[in-house]
Scaffold this active site. Sequence first.
Site, PDB file in Angstrom:
ATOM      1  N   PRO A 118       0.881  -1.422   0.131  1.00 61.42           N
ATOM      2  CA  PRO A 118      -0.089  -0.009  -0.003  1.00 61.42           C
ATOM      3  C   PRO A 118       0.723   1.445  -0.028  1.00 61.42           C
ATOM      4  O   PRO A 118       1.962   1.264   0.314  1.00 61.42           O
ATOM      5  CB  PRO A 118      -0.838  -0.295   1.368  1.00 61.42           C
ATOM      6  CG  PRO A 118       0.095  -0.960   2.292  1.00 61.42           C
ATOM      7  CD  PRO A 118       0.625  -1.892   1.303  1.00 61.42           C
ATOM      8  N   ASP A 119       0.256   2.304  -0.845  1.00 58.58           N
ATOM      9  CA  ASP A 119       1.033   3.529  -0.649  1.00 58.58           C
ATOM     10  C   ASP A 119       0.812   4.098   0.823  1.00 58.58           C
ATOM     11  O   ASP A 119       0.093   3.805   1.720  1.00 58.58           O
ATOM     12  CB  ASP A 119       0.779   4.519  -1.696  1.00 58.58           C
ATOM     13  CG  ASP A 119      -0.740   4.825  -1.747  1.00 58.58           C
ATOM     14  OD1 ASP A 119      -1.516   4.525  -0.726  1.00 58.58           O
ATOM     15  OD2 ASP A 119      -1.207   5.395  -2.676  1.00 58.58           O
ATOM     16  N   PHE A 120       0.995   5.481   1.008  1.00 62.05           N
ATOM     17  CA  PHE A 120       0.799   6.135   2.209  1.00 62.05           C
ATOM     18  C   PHE A 120      -0.467   6.788   2.256  1.00 62.05           C
ATOM     19  O   PHE A 120      -0.992   7.006   3.528  1.00 62.05           O
ATOM     20  CB  PHE A 120       2.034   6.999   2.784  1.00 62.05           C
ATOM     21  CG  PHE A 120       3.377   6.318   2.984  1.00 62.05           C
ATOM     22  CD1 PHE A 120       3.409   5.948   4.326  1.00 62.05           C
ATOM     23  CD2 PHE A 120       4.329   5.852   1.750  1.00 62.05           C
ATOM     24  CE1 PHE A 120       4.739   4.990   4.526  1.00 62.05           C
ATOM     25  CE2 PHE A 120       5.140   5.170   1.935  1.00 62.05           C
ATOM     26  CZ  PHE A 120       5.464   5.072   3.481  1.00 62.05           C
ATOM     27  N   ARG A 121      -1.001   7.576   1.646  1.00 60.15           N
ATOM     28  CA  ARG A 121      -2.075   8.691   1.500  1.00 60.15           C
ATOM     29  C   ARG A 121      -3.199   8.058   0.826  1.00 60.15           C
ATOM     30  O   ARG A 121      -4.037   9.031   1.049  1.00 60.15           O
ATOM     31  CB  ARG A 121      -1.174   9.831   1.367  1.00 60.15           C
ATOM     32  CG  ARG A 121      -0.266  10.328   2.310  1.00 60.15           C
ATOM     33  CD  ARG A 121       0.258  11.825   1.748  1.00 60.15           C
ATOM     34  NE  ARG A 121       1.101  12.210   2.679  1.00 60.15           N
ATOM     35  CZ  ARG A 121       2.396  12.052   3.014  1.00 60.15           C
ATOM     36  NH1 ARG A 121       2.995  11.039   2.345  1.00 60.15           N
ATOM     37  NH2 ARG A 121       2.940  12.445   4.023  1.00 60.15           N
ATOM     38  N   ASN A 192      10.961   4.837  -1.785  1.00 63.21           N
ATOM     39  CA  ASN A 192      10.600   3.724  -1.254  1.00 63.21           C
ATOM     40  C   ASN A 192      11.666   3.086  -0.338  1.00 63.21           C
ATOM     41  O   ASN A 192      12.959   2.905  -0.791  1.00 63.21           O
ATOM     42  CB  ASN A 192      10.058   2.625  -2.500  1.00 63.21           C
ATOM     43  CG  ASN A 192       8.986   3.355  -3.179  1.00 63.21           C
ATOM     44  OD1 ASN A 192       8.390   4.029  -2.465  1.00 63.21           O
ATOM     45  ND2 ASN A 192       8.965   3.128  -4.527  1.00 63.21           N
ATOM     46  N   ASP A 194      11.159  -0.418   0.038  1.00 65.22           N
ATOM     47  CA  ASP A 194      10.780  -1.905   0.070  1.00 65.22           C
ATOM     48  C   ASP A 194      11.785  -2.920  -0.934  1.00 65.22           C
ATOM     49  O   ASP A 194      11.745  -3.899  -0.933  1.00 65.22           O
ATOM     50  CB  ASP A 194       9.603  -2.093  -0.828  1.00 65.22           C
ATOM     51  CG  ASP A 194       9.368  -1.312  -2.086  1.00 65.22           C
ATOM     52  OD1 ASP A 194      10.233  -1.297  -2.795  1.00 65.22           O
ATOM     53  OD2 ASP A 194       8.304  -0.696  -2.358  1.00 65.22           O
ATOM     54  N   HIS A 211      15.336   7.522   1.129  1.00 61.22           N
ATOM     55  CA  HIS A 211      14.713   7.360   2.561  1.00 61.22           C
ATOM     56  C   HIS A 211      15.259   6.096   3.058  1.00 61.22           C
ATOM     57  O   HIS A 211      14.568   5.371   3.983  1.00 61.22           O
ATOM     58  CB  HIS A 211      13.045   7.380   2.417  1.00 61.22           C
ATOM     59  CG  HIS A 211      12.917   8.715   2.169  1.00 61.22           C
ATOM     60  ND1 HIS A 211      11.392   8.904   1.668  1.00 61.22           N
ATOM     61  CD2 HIS A 211      13.423   9.846   2.265  1.00 61.22           C
ATOM     62  CE1 HIS A 211      11.331  10.184   1.519  1.00 61.22           C
ATOM     63  NE2 HIS A 211      12.429  10.993   1.880  1.00 61.22           N
TER      64      HIS A 211
END
Length: 373
Positions: A118-121, A192, A194, A211
Amino acid sequence: MNKSKSSSEKPRTTRSSQLRPSDAQSQPPDADAQKPYGKQRKKQSHSALVQDLSQMSVNGQDRIAKPEYGENIHEGPSSLKPALESGLAAVVRLMKLGRCKNIVVVAGAGISTASGIPDFRTPGTGLYANLEKYNIPFPESIFNIDYFSNDPLPFFSLAKSLYPGSHRPNYIHYFIRMLHHKGLLLRVYTQNIDGLEKLCGIPEDKLVEAHGSFATASCHLCYTPYPADEAKDAIMSDRIPTCSFCTATVKPDVVFFGEDLPQKYFLNTQDFPKADLLLIMGTSLQIEPFASLVNTVRSAVPRLLLNRDAVGPFTKAPLRKKDFVELGNLEDLVRTFAQMLDWNKDIEAMMSEQETLVSNASFPQLSELQTRS
Protein backbone atom coordinates in the site's frame (compact mmCIF):
# COMPACT_ATOMS: atom_id res chain seq x y z
CA MET A 1 24.18 4.31 5.12
CA ASN A 2 26.81 6.47 6.69
CA LYS A 3 25.32 8.49 9.51
CA SER A 4 28.54 9.20 11.38
CA LYS A 5 28.50 12.57 13.12
CA SER A 6 32.28 12.84 12.86
CA SER A 7 32.15 13.74 9.16
CA SER A 8 31.00 17.26 9.90
CA GLU A 9 32.21 18.61 6.57
CA LYS A 10 29.72 16.48 4.62
CA PRO A 11 26.40 18.11 3.76
CA ARG A 12 23.42 17.22 5.91
CA THR A 13 19.77 17.26 4.99
CA THR A 14 17.00 16.10 7.28
CA ARG A 15 13.81 14.41 6.17
CA SER A 16 10.73 16.53 6.84
CA SER A 17 7.03 15.92 6.41
CA GLN A 18 6.24 19.56 5.83
CA LEU A 19 4.92 20.83 2.52
CA ARG A 20 6.80 23.52 0.70
CA PRO A 21 4.95 26.82 1.24
CA SER A 22 4.30 27.37 -2.44
CA ASP A 23 2.89 23.88 -2.93
CA ALA A 24 0.88 24.02 0.28
CA GLN A 25 -0.90 27.08 -1.08
CA SER A 26 -1.52 25.63 -4.52
CA GLN A 27 -2.50 22.16 -3.24
CA PRO A 28 -6.29 21.82 -3.16
CA PRO A 29 -7.75 20.77 0.21
CA ASP A 30 -7.72 17.02 0.73
CA ALA A 31 -6.01 16.60 -2.63
CA ASP A 32 -5.40 12.88 -2.08
CA ALA A 33 -9.13 12.30 -1.79
CA GLN A 34 -9.88 13.81 -5.19
CA LYS A 35 -10.48 11.56 -8.16
CA PRO A 36 -7.96 11.75 -11.01
CA TYR A 37 -9.03 14.32 -13.52
CA GLY A 38 -7.36 12.33 -16.29
CA LYS A 39 -9.92 9.53 -16.22
CA GLN A 40 -11.49 10.53 -19.53
CA ARG A 41 -8.08 10.85 -21.14
CA LYS A 42 -7.21 7.37 -19.95
CA LYS A 43 -10.15 5.96 -21.94
CA GLN A 44 -8.87 7.33 -25.22
CA SER A 45 -7.70 4.76 -27.72
CA HIS A 46 -3.95 4.88 -28.21
CA SER A 47 -3.73 2.07 -30.77
CA ALA A 48 -3.12 4.31 -33.78
CA LEU A 49 -0.71 6.46 -31.81
CA VAL A 50 1.21 3.44 -30.53
CA GLN A 51 1.56 2.08 -34.05
CA ASP A 52 2.77 5.44 -35.37
CA LEU A 53 5.31 6.08 -32.65
CA SER A 54 6.62 2.52 -32.53
CA GLN A 55 7.69 2.87 -36.17
CA MET A 56 10.01 5.73 -35.34
CA SER A 57 13.70 4.94 -34.97
CA VAL A 58 15.08 5.15 -31.44
CA ASN A 59 18.23 6.80 -32.75
CA GLY A 60 16.20 9.49 -34.47
CA GLN A 61 16.96 8.53 -38.08
CA ASP A 62 13.30 8.58 -39.10
CA ARG A 63 12.39 12.18 -38.44
CA ILE A 64 8.78 13.02 -39.10
CA ALA A 65 7.79 16.51 -40.21
CA LYS A 66 5.56 17.26 -37.21
CA PRO A 67 5.28 20.39 -35.09
CA GLU A 68 7.87 20.59 -32.31
CA TYR A 69 6.64 18.88 -29.17
CA GLY A 70 7.36 19.99 -25.65
CA GLU A 71 4.87 22.85 -25.55
CA ASN A 72 2.38 23.27 -22.74
CA ILE A 73 -0.10 20.89 -24.34
CA HIS A 74 -1.88 19.93 -21.12
CA GLU A 75 -3.37 23.08 -19.68
CA GLY A 76 -5.54 21.91 -16.82
CA PRO A 77 -8.13 19.46 -15.51
CA SER A 78 -10.79 20.31 -18.08
CA SER A 79 -8.67 20.20 -21.24
CA LEU A 80 -9.04 17.07 -23.33
CA LYS A 81 -6.37 17.05 -26.05
CA PRO A 82 -6.16 14.85 -29.16
CA ALA A 83 -4.15 11.67 -28.73
CA LEU A 84 -1.15 12.98 -30.66
CA GLU A 85 -0.89 15.88 -28.24
CA SER A 86 -0.79 13.74 -25.09
CA GLY A 87 2.11 14.07 -22.68
CA LEU A 88 3.21 10.51 -23.38
CA ALA A 89 3.25 11.12 -27.13
CA ALA A 90 5.31 14.27 -26.74
CA VAL A 91 7.93 12.57 -24.57
CA VAL A 92 8.02 9.43 -26.70
CA ARG A 93 8.69 11.55 -29.77
CA LEU A 94 11.58 13.29 -28.00
CA MET A 95 13.01 9.94 -26.95
CA LYS A 96 12.68 8.54 -30.46
CA LEU A 97 14.50 11.58 -31.81
CA GLY A 98 17.40 10.87 -29.46
CA ARG A 99 16.93 13.97 -27.32
CA CYS A 100 16.59 12.15 -23.97
CA LYS A 101 19.80 10.31 -23.13
CA ASN A 102 20.17 11.29 -19.45
CA ILE A 103 16.82 10.45 -17.88
CA VAL A 104 16.31 10.92 -14.16
CA VAL A 105 13.43 9.05 -12.55
CA VAL A 106 11.77 10.28 -9.36
CA ALA A 107 9.65 7.52 -7.83
CA GLY A 108 7.36 7.17 -4.85
CA ALA A 109 5.22 4.53 -3.17
CA GLY A 110 2.79 4.46 -6.08
CA ILE A 111 5.18 2.41 -8.21
CA SER A 112 4.90 -0.47 -5.71
CA THR A 113 1.14 -0.64 -5.21
CA ALA A 114 0.88 -3.06 -8.16
CA SER A 115 3.17 -5.35 -6.13
CA GLY A 116 0.65 -5.39 -3.29
CA ILE A 117 2.37 -2.79 -1.09
CA PRO A 118 0.00 0.00 0.00
CA ASP A 119 1.02 3.59 -0.55
CA PHE A 120 0.85 6.06 2.31
CA ARG A 121 -1.91 8.56 1.58
CA THR A 122 -4.70 6.92 -0.43
CA PRO A 123 -7.89 7.50 1.59
CA GLY A 124 -9.18 4.26 3.08
CA THR A 125 -6.47 1.93 1.77
CA GLY A 126 -3.20 3.82 2.29
CA LEU A 127 -0.82 2.97 5.09
CA TYR A 128 -1.59 6.10 7.08
CA ALA A 129 -5.33 5.33 6.98
CA ASN A 130 -4.87 1.98 8.72
CA LEU A 131 -2.63 2.70 11.70
CA GLU A 132 -5.28 2.93 14.42
CA LYS A 133 -4.24 -0.43 15.85
CA TYR A 134 -0.79 0.94 16.69
CA ASN A 135 -2.24 3.52 19.12
CA ILE A 136 -0.10 6.42 17.90
CA PRO A 137 -0.95 10.13 18.26
CA PHE A 138 -0.85 10.85 14.49
CA PRO A 139 0.02 8.69 11.45
CA GLU A 140 3.43 10.20 10.68
CA SER A 141 4.62 9.56 14.25
CA ILE A 142 5.27 5.92 13.38
CA PHE A 143 8.20 7.22 11.28
CA ASN A 144 9.21 9.96 13.73
CA ILE A 145 12.62 9.37 15.30
CA ASP A 146 11.70 11.05 18.60
CA TYR A 147 8.58 8.94 18.95
CA PHE A 148 10.57 5.83 18.04
CA SER A 149 13.10 6.62 20.79
CA ASN A 150 10.30 6.53 23.36
CA ASP A 151 8.34 3.63 21.92
CA PRO A 152 9.81 1.51 19.09
CA LEU A 153 7.11 -1.16 19.23
CA PRO A 154 4.61 0.45 16.82
CA PHE A 155 7.24 0.74 14.09
CA PHE A 156 8.54 -2.77 14.70
CA SER A 157 4.98 -4.12 14.42
CA LEU A 158 4.56 -2.34 11.12
CA ALA A 159 8.06 -3.36 9.95
CA LYS A 160 7.02 -7.02 9.91
CA SER A 161 4.77 -6.33 6.93
CA LEU A 162 7.21 -3.96 5.26
CA TYR A 163 10.34 -6.13 5.30
CA PRO A 164 11.43 -7.17 1.80
CA GLY A 165 10.82 -10.75 0.76
CA SER A 166 7.07 -11.14 0.41
CA HIS A 167 6.57 -8.89 -2.62
CA ARG A 168 7.86 -9.00 -6.18
CA PRO A 169 8.78 -6.14 -8.55
CA ASN A 170 6.11 -5.22 -11.07
CA TYR A 171 6.03 -3.92 -14.64
CA ILE A 172 6.83 -0.36 -13.55
CA HIS A 173 10.09 -1.38 -11.88
CA TYR A 174 11.13 -3.26 -15.00
CA PHE A 175 10.28 -0.28 -17.20
CA ILE A 176 12.82 1.72 -15.18
CA ARG A 177 15.34 -1.08 -15.57
CA MET A 178 14.71 -1.06 -19.32
CA LEU A 179 15.65 2.63 -19.38
CA HIS A 180 19.01 1.53 -17.95
CA HIS A 181 19.26 -1.37 -20.42
CA LYS A 182 18.76 1.08 -23.28
CA GLY A 183 21.52 3.32 -21.89
CA LEU A 184 19.10 6.15 -21.12
CA LEU A 185 18.93 6.10 -17.31
CA LEU A 186 21.15 8.56 -15.49
CA ARG A 187 19.72 7.74 -12.05
CA VAL A 188 16.53 6.73 -10.25
CA TYR A 189 15.73 8.50 -6.99
CA THR A 190 13.22 6.54 -4.94
CA GLN A 191 11.39 7.27 -1.72
CA ASN A 192 10.62 3.57 -1.33
CA ILE A 193 12.11 1.32 1.35
CA ASP A 194 10.78 -1.94 -0.11
CA GLY A 195 13.95 -2.80 -2.07
CA LEU A 196 12.03 -3.71 -5.23
CA GLU A 197 14.20 -1.52 -7.44
CA LYS A 198 17.24 -3.61 -6.49
CA LEU A 199 15.30 -6.85 -6.72
CA CYS A 200 14.29 -6.20 -10.32
CA GLY A 201 17.95 -5.75 -11.26
CA ILE A 202 18.53 -2.00 -11.34
CA PRO A 203 22.26 -1.62 -10.58
CA GLU A 204 23.35 -0.14 -7.26
CA ASP A 205 25.19 2.72 -8.95
CA LYS A 206 22.01 3.78 -10.77
CA LEU A 207 19.87 3.81 -7.63
CA VAL A 208 19.49 6.38 -4.84
CA GLU A 209 17.29 5.12 -2.00
CA ALA A 210 16.66 8.56 -0.57
CA HIS A 211 14.78 7.30 2.47
CA GLY A 212 17.06 4.36 3.19
CA SER A 213 16.17 0.67 3.22
CA PHE A 214 15.99 -2.50 5.30
CA ALA A 215 19.24 -3.77 3.78
CA THR A 216 21.33 -2.50 6.72
CA ALA A 217 20.70 -1.67 10.38
CA SER A 218 22.32 0.46 13.06
CA CYS A 219 21.79 1.98 16.48
CA HIS A 220 19.40 4.90 16.21
CA LEU A 221 21.37 6.81 18.86
CA CYS A 222 25.10 6.24 18.25
CA TYR A 223 24.81 4.83 14.68
CA THR A 224 26.96 1.77 15.43
CA PRO A 225 26.31 -0.76 12.62
CA TYR A 226 24.32 -3.86 13.54
CA PRO A 227 23.90 -7.08 11.50
CA ALA A 228 20.77 -6.58 9.41
CA ASP A 229 19.80 -10.26 9.57
CA GLU A 230 19.98 -10.25 13.36
CA ALA A 231 17.88 -7.11 13.52
CA LYS A 232 15.27 -8.70 11.27
CA ASP A 233 15.22 -11.93 13.31
CA ALA A 234 14.68 -9.96 16.51
CA ILE A 235 11.90 -7.81 15.05
CA MET A 236 10.12 -10.79 13.52
CA SER A 237 10.30 -12.54 16.92
CA ASP A 238 8.84 -9.52 18.75
CA ARG A 239 12.16 -8.74 20.40
CA ILE A 240 13.82 -5.32 20.50
CA PRO A 241 17.36 -5.37 19.05
CA THR A 242 19.75 -3.32 21.16
CA CYS A 243 23.14 -1.80 20.48
CA SER A 244 26.10 -3.65 22.00
CA PHE A 245 27.92 -0.33 22.44
CA CYS A 246 25.35 1.99 24.08
CA THR A 247 22.36 -0.37 24.63
CA ALA A 248 20.00 1.94 22.72
CA THR A 249 17.45 0.50 20.29
CA VAL A 250 18.63 -0.70 16.89
CA LYS A 251 16.50 -0.16 13.81
CA PRO A 252 16.77 -0.79 10.08
CA ASP A 253 18.43 2.09 8.24
CA VAL A 254 15.12 3.52 7.09
CA VAL A 255 15.28 7.32 7.26
CA PHE A 256 12.76 8.64 9.79
CA PHE A 257 11.43 12.17 10.04
CA GLY A 258 14.11 14.10 11.90
CA GLU A 259 17.00 11.98 10.59
CA ASP A 260 19.65 12.87 8.02
CA LEU A 261 19.28 11.57 4.50
CA PRO A 262 22.03 9.21 3.24
CA GLN A 263 25.11 10.76 1.68
CA LYS A 264 24.26 9.17 -1.65
CA TYR A 265 21.23 11.47 -1.84
CA PHE A 266 23.59 14.37 -2.60
CA LEU A 267 24.33 12.91 -6.03
CA ASN A 268 21.29 15.00 -6.97
CA THR A 269 23.52 18.08 -7.16
CA GLN A 270 25.33 16.42 -10.08
CA ASP A 271 22.49 14.49 -11.70
CA PHE A 272 19.63 16.96 -11.97
CA PRO A 273 21.65 19.64 -13.83
CA LYS A 274 22.65 16.91 -16.35
CA ALA A 275 19.14 15.57 -16.87
CA ASP A 276 17.47 15.98 -20.26
CA LEU A 277 14.20 14.34 -19.14
CA LEU A 278 12.65 14.08 -15.68
CA LEU A 279 10.19 11.22 -15.24
CA ILE A 280 8.08 11.47 -12.04
CA MET A 281 5.98 8.48 -11.02
CA GLY A 282 3.81 7.41 -8.10
CA THR A 283 4.54 10.16 -5.59
CA SER A 284 2.57 12.77 -3.67
CA LEU A 285 5.57 15.13 -3.60
CA GLN A 286 4.81 16.02 0.00
CA ILE A 287 7.98 14.91 1.79
CA GLU A 288 10.89 17.31 1.89
CA PRO A 289 13.59 17.69 0.73
CA PHE A 290 12.79 14.94 -1.79
CA ALA A 291 9.78 16.83 -3.16
CA SER A 292 11.88 19.83 -4.17
CA LEU A 293 14.18 17.75 -6.37
CA VAL A 294 11.74 18.07 -9.28
CA ASN A 295 12.37 21.82 -9.35
CA THR A 296 16.14 21.52 -9.76
CA VAL A 297 16.29 20.54 -13.42
CA ARG A 298 16.93 23.21 -16.03
CA SER A 299 13.80 25.07 -17.19
CA ALA A 300 14.21 23.70 -20.73
CA VAL A 301 14.12 20.07 -19.50
CA PRO A 302 10.83 18.22 -20.08
CA ARG A 303 9.13 16.91 -16.94
CA LEU A 304 6.57 14.11 -17.32
CA LEU A 305 4.29 13.25 -14.39
CA LEU A 306 2.69 9.79 -14.47
CA ASN A 307 0.49 9.63 -11.40
CA ARG A 308 -2.91 9.05 -9.90
CA ASP A 309 -3.28 12.75 -9.03
CA ALA A 310 -1.70 16.03 -10.07
CA VAL A 311 0.85 16.97 -7.40
CA GLY A 312 3.41 19.63 -6.55
CA PRO A 313 4.15 22.05 -9.40
CA PHE A 314 1.82 20.08 -11.69
CA THR A 315 -1.24 21.39 -9.83
CA LYS A 316 -0.63 24.88 -11.16
CA ALA A 317 -2.29 26.28 -14.26
CA PRO A 318 -0.98 26.91 -16.76
CA LEU A 319 1.76 24.32 -16.60
CA ARG A 320 5.35 25.19 -17.32
CA LYS A 321 6.13 25.05 -21.04
CA LYS A 322 7.96 21.71 -20.86
CA ASP A 323 5.67 20.03 -18.30
CA PHE A 324 3.44 17.09 -19.24
CA VAL A 325 0.86 15.24 -17.14
CA GLU A 326 -0.78 11.84 -17.58
CA LEU A 327 -3.14 10.74 -14.79
CA GLY A 328 -4.74 7.40 -14.04
CA ASN A 329 -3.69 3.90 -13.05
CA LEU A 330 0.10 4.04 -13.03
CA GLU A 331 0.74 0.53 -14.31
CA ASP A 332 -1.63 1.13 -17.24
CA LEU A 333 0.10 4.42 -18.05
CA VAL A 334 3.55 2.82 -17.98
CA ARG A 335 2.42 -0.08 -20.17
CA THR A 336 1.09 2.41 -22.71
CA PHE A 337 4.39 4.30 -22.50
CA ALA A 338 6.30 1.07 -23.20
CA GLN A 339 4.02 0.17 -26.12
CA MET A 340 4.61 3.56 -27.69
CA LEU A 341 8.34 2.96 -27.39
CA ASP A 342 7.93 -0.58 -28.76
CA TRP A 343 9.50 -1.95 -25.55
CA ASN A 344 6.68 -4.09 -24.21
CA LYS A 345 7.96 -7.48 -25.41
CA ASP A 346 11.48 -6.71 -24.18
CA ILE A 347 10.20 -5.72 -20.74
CA GLU A 348 8.10 -8.86 -20.41
CA ALA A 349 11.08 -11.00 -21.43
CA MET A 350 13.25 -9.18 -18.90
CA MET A 351 10.67 -9.79 -16.17
CA SER A 352 10.53 -13.50 -16.95
CA GLU A 353 14.32 -13.85 -17.03
CA GLN A 354 14.84 -11.97 -13.77
CA GLU A 355 12.14 -13.89 -11.92
CA THR A 356 13.75 -17.14 -13.06
CA LEU A 357 17.13 -15.98 -11.78
CA VAL A 358 15.65 -14.98 -8.41
CA SER A 359 13.76 -18.27 -8.15
CA ASN A 360 16.88 -20.30 -8.93
CA ALA A 361 18.91 -18.31 -6.39
CA SER A 362 16.27 -18.99 -3.75
CA PHE A 363 16.08 -22.71 -4.54
CA PRO A 364 19.53 -23.73 -5.86
CA GLN A 365 18.93 -27.45 -5.41
CA LEU A 366 15.76 -27.28 -7.49
CA SER A 367 17.68 -25.35 -10.14
CA GLU A 368 20.30 -28.12 -10.34
CA LEU A 369 17.62 -30.76 -10.80
CA GLN A 370 15.98 -28.72 -13.56
CA THR A 371 19.32 -28.31 -15.33
CA ARG A 372 20.08 -32.05 -15.19
CA SER A 373 16.66 -32.96 -16.49
